[in-house]
Design a protein around this motif. Structure first.
Motif, PDB file in Angstrom:
ATOM      1  N   ARG A 131       0.811  -1.168  -0.020  1.00 14.61           N
ATOM      2  CA  ARG A 131      -0.153  -0.119   0.124  1.00 14.61           C
ATOM      3  C   ARG A 131       0.970   1.318   0.123  1.00 14.61           C
ATOM      4  O   ARG A 131       2.126   1.115   0.469  1.00 14.61           O
ATOM      5  CB  ARG A 131      -0.850   0.083   1.261  1.00 14.61           C
ATOM      6  CG  ARG A 131      -1.724  -1.102   1.626  1.00 14.61           C
ATOM      7  CD  ARG A 131      -3.162  -0.979   0.588  1.00 14.61           C
ATOM      8  NE  ARG A 131      -4.076  -2.206   0.983  1.00 14.61           N
ATOM      9  CZ  ARG A 131      -3.949  -3.203   0.374  1.00 14.61           C
ATOM     10  NH1 ARG A 131      -2.871  -3.556  -0.508  1.00 14.61           N
ATOM     11  NH2 ARG A 131      -4.656  -4.257   0.554  1.00 14.61           N
ATOM     12  N   CYS A 132       0.417   2.160  -0.494  1.00 11.27           N
ATOM     13  CA  CYS A 132       0.984   3.699  -0.437  1.00 11.27           C
ATOM     14  C   CYS A 132       0.459   4.343   0.702  1.00 11.27           C
ATOM     15  O   CYS A 132      -0.736   4.796   0.581  1.00 11.27           O
ATOM     16  CB  CYS A 132       0.950   4.347  -1.687  1.00 11.27           C
ATOM     17  SG  CYS A 132       1.977   5.963  -1.948  1.00 11.27           S
ATOM     18  N   VAL A 133       1.149   4.689   1.491  1.00 14.87           N
ATOM     19  CA  VAL A 133       0.515   5.248   2.912  1.00 14.87           C
ATOM     20  C   VAL A 133       1.700   6.514   2.991  1.00 14.87           C
ATOM     21  O   VAL A 133       2.931   6.267   3.386  1.00 14.87           O
ATOM     22  CB  VAL A 133       0.570   4.262   4.042  1.00 14.87           C
ATOM     23  CG1 VAL A 133       0.135   5.324   5.327  1.00 14.87           C
ATOM     24  CG2 VAL A 133      -0.157   3.231   3.807  1.00 14.87           C
ATOM     25  N   ALA A 134       1.190   7.821   2.991  1.00 13.32           N
ATOM     26  CA  ALA A 134       1.827   8.803   3.201  1.00 13.32           C
ATOM     27  C   ALA A 134       3.122   9.156   2.291  1.00 13.32           C
ATOM     28  O   ALA A 134       4.126   9.324   2.925  1.00 13.32           O
ATOM     29  CB  ALA A 134       2.090   9.032   4.815  1.00 13.32           C
ATOM     30  N   GLY A 135       3.014   8.483   1.130  1.00 15.27           N
ATOM     31  CA  GLY A 135       4.073   8.487   0.195  1.00 15.27           C
ATOM     32  C   GLY A 135       5.244   7.467   0.312  1.00 15.27           C
ATOM     33  O   GLY A 135       6.199   7.786  -0.101  1.00 15.27           O
ATOM     34  N   ILE A 142       4.077   0.549   1.880  1.00 12.96           N
ATOM     35  CA  ILE A 142       4.030  -0.230   3.301  1.00 12.96           C
ATOM     36  C   ILE A 142       3.368  -1.771   2.822  1.00 12.96           C
ATOM     37  O   ILE A 142       2.506  -1.769   1.996  1.00 12.96           O
ATOM     38  CB  ILE A 142       2.846   0.551   4.306  1.00 12.96           C
ATOM     39  CG1 ILE A 142       3.245   1.914   4.671  1.00 12.96           C
ATOM     40  CG2 ILE A 142       2.774  -0.620   5.329  1.00 12.96           C
ATOM     41  CD1 ILE A 142       4.482   1.805   5.380  1.00 12.96           C
ATOM     42  N   VAL A 143       4.273  -2.725   3.406  1.00 13.70           N
ATOM     43  CA  VAL A 143       3.733  -4.077   2.903  1.00 13.70           C
ATOM     44  C   VAL A 143       2.938  -4.495   4.220  1.00 13.70           C
ATOM     45  O   VAL A 143       3.430  -4.377   5.425  1.00 13.70           O
ATOM     46  CB  VAL A 143       5.022  -5.108   2.930  1.00 13.70           C
ATOM     47  CG1 VAL A 143       4.695  -6.360   2.360  1.00 13.70           C
ATOM     48  CG2 VAL A 143       5.931  -4.446   1.949  1.00 13.70           C
ATOM     49  N   ALA A 144       1.941  -5.041   3.976  1.00 12.48           N
ATOM     50  CA  ALA A 144       0.895  -5.748   4.898  1.00 12.48           C
ATOM     51  C   ALA A 144       1.085  -7.044   4.929  1.00 12.48           C
ATOM     52  O   ALA A 144       0.580  -7.681   3.769  1.00 12.48           O
ATOM     53  CB  ALA A 144      -0.551  -5.082   4.804  1.00 12.48           C
ATOM     54  N   ASP A 197       7.814  -1.147   6.128  1.00  9.38           N
ATOM     55  CA  ASP A 197       7.884  -0.341   5.109  1.00  9.38           C
ATOM     56  C   ASP A 197       9.064  -0.974   4.269  1.00  9.38           C
ATOM     57  O   ASP A 197       9.896  -1.629   4.640  1.00  9.38           O
ATOM     58  CB  ASP A 197       8.395   0.975   5.387  1.00  9.38           C
ATOM     59  CG  ASP A 197       9.603   1.208   6.287  1.00  9.38           C
ATOM     60  OD1 ASP A 197      10.054   0.194   6.682  1.00  9.38           O
ATOM     61  OD2 ASP A 197       9.868   2.207   6.349  1.00  9.38           O
ATOM     62  N   LEU A 198       9.019  -0.765   2.838  1.00  8.33           N
ATOM     63  CA  LEU A 198       9.967  -1.446   2.078  1.00  8.33           C
ATOM     64  C   LEU A 198      11.098  -0.290   1.868  1.00  8.33           C
ATOM     65  O   LEU A 198      11.005   0.728   2.246  1.00  8.33           O
ATOM     66  CB  LEU A 198       9.330  -1.385   0.577  1.00  8.33           C
ATOM     67  CG  LEU A 198       8.784  -2.513   0.318  1.00  8.33           C
ATOM     68  CD1 LEU A 198       8.056  -2.734  -1.237  1.00  8.33           C
ATOM     69  CD2 LEU A 198       9.310  -3.899   0.414  1.00  8.33           C
ATOM     70  N   GLY A 199      12.453  -1.026   1.864  1.00 10.08           N
ATOM     71  CA  GLY A 199      13.652  -0.328   1.463  1.00 10.08           C
ATOM     72  C   GLY A 199      14.239  -0.296   2.794  1.00 10.08           C
ATOM     73  O   GLY A 199      14.121  -1.114   3.727  1.00 10.08           O
ATOM     74  N   THR A 200      15.323   0.488   2.867  1.00 12.89           N
ATOM     75  CA  THR A 200      16.476   0.445   3.964  1.00 12.89           C
ATOM     76  C   THR A 200      16.212   1.467   4.797  1.00 12.89           C
ATOM     77  O   THR A 200      15.384   2.573   4.527  1.00 12.89           O
ATOM     78  CB  THR A 200      17.672   0.349   3.365  1.00 12.89           C
ATOM     79  OG1 THR A 200      18.055   1.750   2.798  1.00 12.89           O
ATOM     80  CG2 THR A 200      18.054  -0.515   2.575  1.00 12.89           C
TER      81      THR A 200
END
Length: 107
Positions: free
Chosen positions: A71-75, A78-80, A87-90
């Motif tokens: 999902r895109c949450v606040a830019g 997010i993986v649910a 969140d994705l990324g480092t």
């Protein structure tokens, strides 16, 4: 005798002029055909470039599209997983998003 030679020269010069004119016409036609062929090849090349670019953009978009569990949450993506969210990324470099697309390829 003089008139015969004169007539022969006139006929020969007329034939030569017609031959020269036909040669010039054929040369112009060949140049014109070459330009037409070059323009056609340039159009085909341009069409291929545009098609390849459109395909590349489509592939890029498909690689950036969020999956069903994302999902895109606040830019930020997010993986649910059930009741767990991450969140994705480092750390310090999350994967940003807008709408249903990430800012970089996910796959």
């Amino acid at each position: 005798m003089f008139w015969g030679v004169l007539c022969a020269l006139l006929v020969f010069s007329g034939i030569w002029a017609v031959w020269f004119a036909l040669g010039a016409f054929a040369q112009r036609q060949a140049v014109s055909d070459a330009y037409v062929k070059m323009n056609h090849q340039a159009e085909l090349s341009s069409l291929r470039v545009r098609r390849d670019e459109a395909h590349r953009r489509a592939v890029d978009l498909s690689r950036r599209r969020l999956a069903a569990d994302q999902r895109c949450v606040a830019g930020v993506v997010i993986v649910a997983h059930g009741s767990t969210y991450s969140d994705l990324g480092t750390v310090g470099n999350p994967v940003n998003c807008s709408g249903g697309y990430a800012d970089r390829p996910l796959r």
